[in-house]
Write a protein that holds these residues in place. Structure first.
Motif, PDB file in Angstrom:
ATOM      1  N   GLN A 156      52.762  30.874  35.919  1.00  0.00           N
ATOM      2  CA  GLN A 156      51.970  29.948  36.724  1.00  0.00           C
ATOM      3  C   GLN A 156      51.870  30.377  38.179  1.00  0.00           C
ATOM      4  OE1 GLN A 156      50.188  27.167  35.803  1.00  0.00           O
ATOM      5  NE2 GLN A 156      50.610  27.792  33.692  1.00  0.00           N
ATOM      6  N   ASN A 157      52.510  31.465  38.536  1.00  0.00           N
ATOM      7  CA  ASN A 157      52.527  31.954  39.913  1.00  0.00           C
ATOM      8  C   ASN A 157      51.454  33.022  40.084  1.00  0.00           C
ATOM      9  OD1 ASN A 157      53.059  32.963  42.451  1.00  0.00           O
ATOM     10  ND2 ASN A 157      55.102  33.748  41.947  1.00  0.00           N
ATOM     11  N   LEU A 158      50.382  32.701  40.778  1.00  0.00           N
ATOM     12  CA  LEU A 158      49.274  33.642  40.936  1.00  0.00           C
ATOM     13  C   LEU A 158      49.629  34.836  41.813  1.00  0.00           C
ATOM     14  CD1 LEU A 158      46.208  31.234  41.177  1.00  0.00           C
ATOM     15  CD2 LEU A 158      46.757  32.836  39.333  1.00  0.00           C
ATOM     16  N   ALA A 159      50.743  34.755  42.510  1.00  0.00           N
ATOM     17  CA  ALA A 159      51.192  35.907  43.289  1.00  0.00           C
ATOM     18  C   ALA A 159      51.893  36.943  42.419  1.00  0.00           C
ATOM     19  CB  ALA A 159      52.120  35.457  44.417  1.00  0.00           C
ATOM     20  N   SER A 160      52.248  36.546  41.204  1.00  0.00           N
ATOM     21  CA  SER A 160      52.882  37.456  40.250  1.00  0.00           C
ATOM     22  C   SER A 160      51.831  37.963  39.276  1.00  0.00           C
ATOM     23  CB  SER A 160      53.983  36.727  39.476  1.00  0.00           C
ATOM     24  OG  SER A 160      54.441  37.516  38.382  1.00  0.00           O
ATOM     25  N   ARG A 161      52.009  39.205  38.811  1.00  0.00           N
ATOM     26  CA  ARG A 161      51.091  39.756  37.815  1.00  0.00           C
ATOM     27  C   ARG A 161      51.640  39.625  36.402  1.00  0.00           C
ATOM     28  NH1 ARG A 161      50.451  45.524  40.598  1.00  0.00           N
ATOM     29  NH2 ARG A 161      52.676  45.084  40.864  1.00  0.00           N
ATOM     30  N   GLY A 182      40.761  40.303  45.412  1.00  0.00           N
ATOM     31  CA  GLY A 182      41.837  41.239  45.685  1.00  0.00           C
ATOM     32  C   GLY A 182      42.945  41.242  44.654  1.00  0.00           C
ATOM     33  N   SER A 183      42.826  40.432  43.612  1.00  0.00           N
ATOM     34  CA  SER A 183      43.870  40.316  42.595  1.00  0.00           C
ATOM     35  C   SER A 183      43.359  40.806  41.252  1.00  0.00           C
ATOM     36  CB  SER A 183      44.315  38.858  42.457  1.00  0.00           C
ATOM     37  OG  SER A 183      45.181  38.705  41.337  1.00  0.00           O
ATOM     38  N   PRO A 184      44.209  41.505  40.484  1.00  0.00           N
ATOM     39  CA  PRO A 184      43.800  41.913  39.140  1.00  0.00           C
ATOM     40  C   PRO A 184      43.888  40.785  38.114  1.00  0.00           C
ATOM     41  CG  PRO A 184      46.038  42.634  39.537  1.00  0.00           C
ATOM     42  CD  PRO A 184      45.555  42.022  40.836  1.00  0.00           C
ATOM     43  N   VAL A 185      44.366  39.607  38.503  1.00  0.00           N
ATOM     44  CA  VAL A 185      44.576  38.512  37.556  1.00  0.00           C
ATOM     45  C   VAL A 185      43.239  38.005  37.028  1.00  0.00           C
ATOM     46  CG1 VAL A 185      45.420  36.147  37.275  1.00  0.00           C
ATOM     47  CG2 VAL A 185      46.782  37.830  38.556  1.00  0.00           C
ATOM     48  N   TYR A 186      43.115  37.997  35.703  1.00  0.00           N
ATOM     49  CA  TYR A 186      41.905  37.509  35.035  1.00  0.00           C
ATOM     50  C   TYR A 186      42.148  36.116  34.451  1.00  0.00           C
ATOM     51  CZ  TYR A 186      37.706  37.711  32.087  1.00  0.00           C
ATOM     52  OH  TYR A 186      36.489  37.457  31.484  1.00  0.00           O
ATOM     53  N   SER A 187      43.307  35.910  33.828  1.00  0.00           N
ATOM     54  CA  SER A 187      43.719  34.592  33.336  1.00  0.00           C
ATOM     55  C   SER A 187      45.228  34.504  33.454  1.00  0.00           C
ATOM     56  CB  SER A 187      43.259  34.366  31.897  1.00  0.00           C
ATOM     57  OG  SER A 187      43.867  35.285  31.009  1.00  0.00           O
ATOM     58  N   TYR A 188      45.753  33.274  33.412  1.00  0.00           N
ATOM     59  CA  TYR A 188      47.194  33.119  33.645  1.00  0.00           C
ATOM     60  C   TYR A 188      47.739  31.983  32.785  1.00  0.00           C
ATOM     61  CZ  TYR A 188      45.921  29.383  37.054  1.00  0.00           C
ATOM     62  OH  TYR A 188      45.420  28.267  37.681  1.00  0.00           O
ATOM     63  N   GLY A 189      49.055  31.735  32.931  1.00  0.00           N
ATOM     64  CA  GLY A 189      49.696  30.750  32.072  1.00  0.00           C
ATOM     65  C   GLY A 189      49.981  31.297  30.685  1.00  0.00           C
ATOM     66  N   HIS A 190      50.292  32.600  30.609  1.00  0.00           N
ATOM     67  CA  HIS A 190      50.571  33.253  29.331  1.00  0.00           C
ATOM     68  C   HIS A 190      52.058  33.586  29.212  1.00  0.00           C
ATOM     69  CE1 HIS A 190      46.308  33.698  28.491  1.00  0.00           C
ATOM     70  NE2 HIS A 190      46.124  34.284  29.663  1.00  0.00           N
ATOM     71  N   ARG A 191      52.572  33.491  27.984  1.00  0.00           N
ATOM     72  CA  ARG A 191      53.964  33.851  27.737  1.00  0.00           C
ATOM     73  C   ARG A 191      54.111  35.327  27.364  1.00  0.00           C
ATOM     74  NH1 ARG A 191      57.514  33.815  23.166  1.00  0.00           N
ATOM     75  NH2 ARG A 191      59.679  33.296  23.736  1.00  0.00           N
ATOM     76  N   ASN A 192      53.339  35.745  26.351  1.00  0.00           N
ATOM     77  CA  ASN A 192      53.490  37.125  25.884  1.00  0.00           C
ATOM     78  C   ASN A 192      52.257  37.513  25.072  1.00  0.00           C
ATOM     79  OD1 ASN A 192      54.672  39.625  25.455  1.00  0.00           O
ATOM     80  ND2 ASN A 192      55.987  38.937  23.788  1.00  0.00           N
ATOM     81  N   VAL A 193      51.202  37.920  25.765  1.00  0.00           N
ATOM     82  CA  VAL A 193      49.956  38.329  25.111  1.00  0.00           C
ATOM     83  C   VAL A 193      50.108  39.750  24.585  1.00  0.00           C
ATOM     84  CG1 VAL A 193      47.536  38.930  25.510  1.00  0.00           C
ATOM     85  CG2 VAL A 193      48.467  36.799  26.443  1.00  0.00           C
ATOM     86  N   GLN A 194      49.750  39.952  23.306  1.00  0.00           N
ATOM     87  CA  GLN A 194      49.820  41.309  22.746  1.00  0.00           C
ATOM     88  C   GLN A 194      48.545  41.757  22.063  1.00  0.00           C
ATOM     89  OE1 GLN A 194      53.261  42.355  20.434  1.00  0.00           O
ATOM     90  NE2 GLN A 194      54.641  42.075  22.158  1.00  0.00           N
ATOM     91  N   GLY A 195      47.592  40.896  21.816  1.00  0.00           N
ATOM     92  CA  GLY A 195      46.347  41.314  21.200  1.00  0.00           C
ATOM     93  C   GLY A 195      45.158  40.932  22.061  1.00  0.00           C
ATOM     94  N   LEU A 196      44.238  41.874  22.278  1.00  0.00           N
ATOM     95  CA  LEU A 196      43.014  41.633  23.045  1.00  0.00           C
ATOM     96  C   LEU A 196      41.845  42.213  22.265  1.00  0.00           C
ATOM     97  CD1 LEU A 196      44.236  42.860  26.565  1.00  0.00           C
ATOM     98  CD2 LEU A 196      44.008  40.477  25.836  1.00  0.00           C
ATOM     99  N   THR A 197      40.804  41.410  22.036  1.00  0.00           N
ATOM    100  CA  THR A 197      39.640  41.911  21.328  1.00  0.00           C
ATOM    101  C   THR A 197      38.421  41.065  21.662  1.00  0.00           C
ATOM    102  OG1 THR A 197      38.796  42.623  19.158  1.00  0.00           O
ATOM    103  CG2 THR A 197      40.013  40.547  19.235  1.00  0.00           C
ATOM    104  N   TRP A 198      37.246  41.676  21.562  1.00  0.00           N
ATOM    105  CA  TRP A 198      35.989  41.016  21.905  1.00  0.00           C
ATOM    106  C   TRP A 198      35.110  40.914  20.660  1.00  0.00           C
ATOM    107  CZ3 TRP A 198      38.780  44.078  24.966  1.00  0.00           C
ATOM    108  CH2 TRP A 198      38.995  43.686  26.303  1.00  0.00           C
ATOM    109  N   ASP A 199      34.390  39.806  20.541  1.00  0.00           N
ATOM    110  CA  ASP A 199      33.411  39.702  19.470  1.00  0.00           C
ATOM    111  C   ASP A 199      32.105  40.364  19.903  1.00  0.00           C
ATOM    112  OD1 ASP A 199      32.120  37.871  21.126  1.00  0.00           O
ATOM    113  OD2 ASP A 199      32.463  36.144  19.830  1.00  0.00           O
ATOM    114  N   THR A 200      31.109  40.334  19.044  1.00  0.00           N
ATOM    115  CA  THR A 200      29.854  41.025  19.354  1.00  0.00           C
ATOM    116  C   THR A 200      29.075  40.353  20.473  1.00  0.00           C
ATOM    117  OG1 THR A 200      28.744  39.792  17.588  1.00  0.00           O
ATOM    118  CG2 THR A 200      29.620  41.973  17.032  1.00  0.00           C
ATOM    119  N   ARG A 201      29.438  39.122  20.827  1.00  0.00           N
ATOM    120  CA  ARG A 201      28.804  38.431  21.960  1.00  0.00           C
ATOM    121  C   ARG A 201      29.553  38.664  23.270  1.00  0.00           C
ATOM    122  NH1 ARG A 201      24.989  34.607  20.110  1.00  0.00           N
ATOM    123  NH2 ARG A 201      24.344  35.285  18.036  1.00  0.00           N
ATOM    124  N   GLY A 202      30.610  39.483  23.227  1.00  0.00           N
ATOM    125  CA  GLY A 202      31.357  39.792  24.434  1.00  0.00           C
ATOM    126  C   GLY A 202      32.411  38.772  24.804  1.00  0.00           C
TER     127      GLY A 202
END
Length: 355
Positions: A156-161, A182-202
């Motif tokens: 929950q700390n936006l200063a942390s990555r 200036g921040s690489p943060v795209y989304s937050y409030g995550h515990r342990n994300v391990q899968g990332l994928t996009w559908d055909t609509r992006g």
């Protein structure tokens, strides 16, 4: 061994033939991130060895790189791997790993793997909850799921990555259109994300390990807060975005994810199955079904190849499984029909995103 689920004809969810896989590799050691070169062969990272192997159907597995600085232990080690969308032009391969002191993302070329360029560094590491999945999106940017490293408040700390999904340029800079300047943060409030994928609509979908109650699939939006550690699983709290799918950890412990034929496939570790989640063109999520239940043990990785087949890597030698003599394995499942690559895969070109 035939899976328990799927039709008598062998075609399961997403019209994938789960009955007759091609065994691409055996004797792997805790394979983790996997992506494809332009010739259709695959690169796979071995977590504890810090090595990258090249897999080609019908041919011997070959070690093509050893990544300097990898310090493994517990869930840490050599984790995500992604091939540049412009590989024919730049020859870059990206990996995410834990060092003795941090999490780093570097890139290198197969011809000179000892020459690593650091893209991102200084992220907190631990023996658990490092995340580590990396993937190129349809916008040509590099996305990284980074765990909370065992410190829930970081999410929950936006200063942390940590406890975030990050979005960076291929060369490591922060995109000018990131929501948090200036921040690489795209989304937050995550515990342990391990899968990332996009559908055909992006649309970006991410898998996430819960603590004790709920594992999640989340539909990710820029700047979204996904609740950890305040909430886990379903929530009506308006401050947080609720998951689109939940399972108990015994059913899932979800890691890799991939889209094929309108279906989101999720590799389950503790659940020892491949979840198939139908997703409509409008983004509506249907009822998940299970494939390969117990057939191959713990499943870490699922990726869609340029020819439309699904590649799955087991994770029975990660210290938590019961390996057979053939483990760990790389398996290839196909319909026999060539499909166009999904958004963000090899072959995508967006010159404006290049470094």
């Amino acid at each position: 061994m035939r899976p328990e689920h799927g039709s008598a004809a062998g075609l399961g969810a997403g019209d994938v033939d789960f009955a007759e896989p091609q065994v691409v590799a055996t004797g792997l050691e805790a394979p983790w991130g996997l992506d494809f070169l332009t010739d259709g062969s695959a690169l796979v990272a071995q977590r504890d060895q810090g090595t990258v192997l090249r897999l080609r159907p019908g041919r011997p597995t070959v070690q093509v790189a050893r990544i300097a600085g990898v310090v493994a232990g517990g869930e840490a080690g050599l984790l995500g791997l992604a091939v540049s969308p412009w590989y024919l032009l730049d020859r870059w391969v990206y990996v995410c790993f834990t060092t003795a002191s941090d999490i780093q993302i570097v890139r290198f070329r197969l011809g000179a793997p000892q020459s690593q360029q650091v893209i991102l560094s200084g992220l907190a590491r631990a023996s658990v909850h490092d995340g580590g999945w990396i993937a190129f999106g349809p916008d040509g940017m590099l996305y990284a799921g980074i765990g909370d490293a065992g410190v829930p408040a970081s999410a929950q700390n936006l200063a942390s990555r940590n406890g975030k999904i990050l979005r960076i340029r291929p060369g490591g800079g922060v995109p000018a259109d990131n929501l948090f300047p200036g921040s690489p943060v795209y989304s937050y409030g995550h515990r342990n994300v391990q899968g990332l994928t996009w559908d055909t609509r992006g649309r970006l979908f991410a898998t996430e390990f819960g603590q004790n109650t709920w594992d999640e699939v989340n539909l990710i939006v820029p700047g979204g807060n996904y609740g950890w550690p305040v909430v886990e699983g379903p929530s009506t709290d308006p401050r947080f975005r609720a998951p689109v799918v939940v399972w108990t950890p015994a059913q899932a412990s979800p890691s890799g994810a991939a889209f094929a034929n309108g279906t989101l496939f999720v590799a389950a570790l503790r659940g020892a199955r491949l979840w198939a989640v139908p997703v409509s063109a409008a983004g509506q999520v249907g009822t998940p079904s299970a494939e390969l239940v117990g057939a191959y043990g713990r499943l870490r990785t699922v990726e869609r190849a340029p020819d439309g087949s699904l590649w799955v890597a087991t994770s029975n030698r990660d210290g938590r499984g019961t390996p057979t003599a053939a483990d760990d394995r790389g398996l290839r499942f196909t319909t026999g029909e060539r499909q166009p690559p999904p958004a963000g895969r090899v072959g995508f070109h967006a010159d404006s995103a290049r470094p």
